[in-house]
Motif scaffolding. Structure first.
Motif, short mmCIF file in Angstrom:
data_model
loop_
_atom_site.label_atom_id
_atom_site.label_comp_id
_atom_site.label_asym_id
_atom_site.label_seq_id
_atom_site.Cartn_x
_atom_site.Cartn_y
_atom_site.Cartn_z
N LEU A 145 0.84 -1.19 0.00
CA LEU A 145 0.00 0.00 0.00
C LEU A 145 0.88 1.25 0.00
CD1 LEU A 145 -2.64 -1.03 2.70
CD2 LEU A 145 -2.73 -1.40 0.23
N LEU A 148 1.46 4.12 1.54
CA LEU A 148 1.15 4.81 2.79
C LEU A 148 2.29 5.76 3.15
CD1 LEU A 148 -0.18 1.77 4.86
CD2 LEU A 148 -1.53 3.44 3.60
N ASP A 149 1.97 6.83 3.84
CA ASP A 149 2.97 7.80 4.28
C ASP A 149 3.82 7.16 5.38
OD1 ASP A 149 4.46 9.87 5.24
OD2 ASP A 149 2.77 11.25 5.55
N TYR A 175 2.93 5.77 8.96
CA TYR A 175 2.98 4.30 9.00
C TYR A 175 4.43 3.85 8.80
CZ TYR A 175 -1.98 5.04 8.09
OH TYR A 175 -3.29 5.46 8.14
N GLN A 184 3.99 -2.21 7.28
CA GLN A 184 3.69 -0.79 7.11
C GLN A 184 2.83 -0.34 8.29
OE1 GLN A 184 2.22 -1.47 2.87
NE2 GLN A 184 3.38 0.45 2.59
N GLU A 213 -0.91 -1.35 10.06
CA GLU A 213 -2.03 -1.47 9.13
C GLU A 213 -1.86 -2.59 8.12
OE1 GLU A 213 -4.72 0.57 9.53
OE2 GLU A 213 -3.60 1.19 11.30
N ASN A 214 -0.61 -2.89 7.75
CA ASN A 214 -0.44 -3.77 6.60
C ASN A 214 0.87 -4.55 6.68
OD1 ASN A 214 -1.36 -4.69 3.95
ND2 ASN A 214 0.40 -3.59 3.15
#
Length: 344
Positions: free
Chosen positions: A57, A59-60, A64, A83, A86-87
């Motif tokens: 993903l 993501l910033d 993250y 990440q 979240e991931n």
């Protein structure tokens, strides 16, 4: 372990991990991880014969944070990436390799700030060389580049930042940088500027920095400017041009030919990228995409550095951009519009 694993660790340490889909071969593919990509260098890691479980993903990393871990099973390696909370995804791969290639950069022109674009262009080029040396050392820089790259450590030179902010936090100010500029000035026969640069090497006062920066705008610095540019050009020519494939390479050559023909029909003489007509000079500057992992909306384009001086005998490369009576320098994107304006 191979050096490329060290680069992978650096990527996670500095929170700059990006993942790009590379070449696909049936159920397997290559994944690309950029290490350093700029106008003079493309260096990235390749996870070969790989497949992924989970999803990457965009993501910033400040929100993250990214963590990477390597694992092995049988003859396969795995890169496990978290990440934030979240991931999580895993890439199984057969081999981690590195792609490393330097390219020409002396025709590059990015014009984000108006005024003194001729110096801002050189600051951008020298900064690009300096940064690749910082990360990759002698492997990324030839001896010609190492002779001029410390110019970026001369604060009055980088005063003409190519971006809308100061570069003082990005590069150090050193005595060696001032002495490098002094040597360049002496080679150009500019004894006055060489003397001031030598004084600045010993006494780097703020008022002297501003004075030296402003003096770069004078037509008296034309010889110094051309000396630095020619050194950059000679160093750049040691590297190959970027190759994009038959379609885009053909488009680039065709665009250069079109510009050459139009300017000659308009009465200009010269060859790409520098043309003159009377007291007007046009220099074509290019923006090049990366050979891989480039944004879809970024394409090759050419813009024009247009100079006008009072007299033909004043002509020199980008002479109109230096401050002085009867001098004019500007950037133009549309060649047809430019030629129409010059005819009026």
């Amino acid at each position: 372990m191979p050096e490329c694993y060290g680069k992978l660790a650096e990527i996670f340490e500095h929170q700059v991990f990006e993942l790009h889909l590379g070449e696909e071969r049936g159920r397997k593919t290559d994944f690309y991880i950029p290490y350093m990509m700029n106008d003079a260098l493309e260096c990235y890691l390749v996870l070969r014969d790989a497949w992924m479980t989970g999803d990457y993903l965009e993501l910033d990393p400040e929100e993250y944070p990214i963590q990477g871990q390597l694992a092995w099973r049988d003859d396969k390696s795995a890169l496990i990436v978290k990440q934030g909370k979240e991931n999580v995804f895993t890439i199984w791969f057969a081999e981690l390799t590195e792609v490393f290639q330097c390219y020409q950069y002396h025709r590059i022109g990015h014009f984000w700030v108006q005024g003194q674009e001729q110096w801002r262009q050189l600051v951008y080029m020298v900064g690009t060389v300096y940064e690749k040396y910082q990360y990759l050392g002698d492997a990324a820089c030839n001896t010609e580049e190492q002779a001029f790259m410390r110019l970026i450590e001369f604060s009055p030179f980088r005063y003409w930042s190519p971006v809308g902010e100061s570069l003082d936090d990005r590069y150090p100010s050193t005595r060696e940088g001032a002495l490098c500029m002094k040597e360049m000035a002496l080679e150009a026969g500019d004894k006055g500027y060489a003397r001031l640069a030598g004084i600045y090497a010993r006494f780097p006062a703020g008022f002297l920095k501003r004075k030296l920066a402003k003096k770069l705008c004078s037509p008296a610095r034309q010889g110094l400017y051309e000396n630095i540019y020619e050194k950059i050009r000679a160093a750049s020519l040691k590297y190959p041009k970027r190759v994009y494939g038959e379609e885009l390479d053909g488009k680039i050559l065709g665009e250069r030919k079109r510009i050459h023909q139009k300017l000659h029909r308009a009465g200009f003489s010269g060859k790409y990228p520098v043309y003159t007509k009377g007291n007007v000079q046009i220099v074509a500057a290019e923006e090049h995409p990366f050979t891989t992992m480039e944004a879809e909306d970024f394409t090759f384009r050419i813009r024009f550095m247009v100079s006008r001086c009072r007299k033909e005998k004043e002509m020199g490369r980008n002479c109109g951009f230096f401050s002085g009576r009867g001098r004019e320098g500007r950037i133009q994107e549309d060649l047809d519009l430019l030629l129409g304006e010059l005819e009026e």
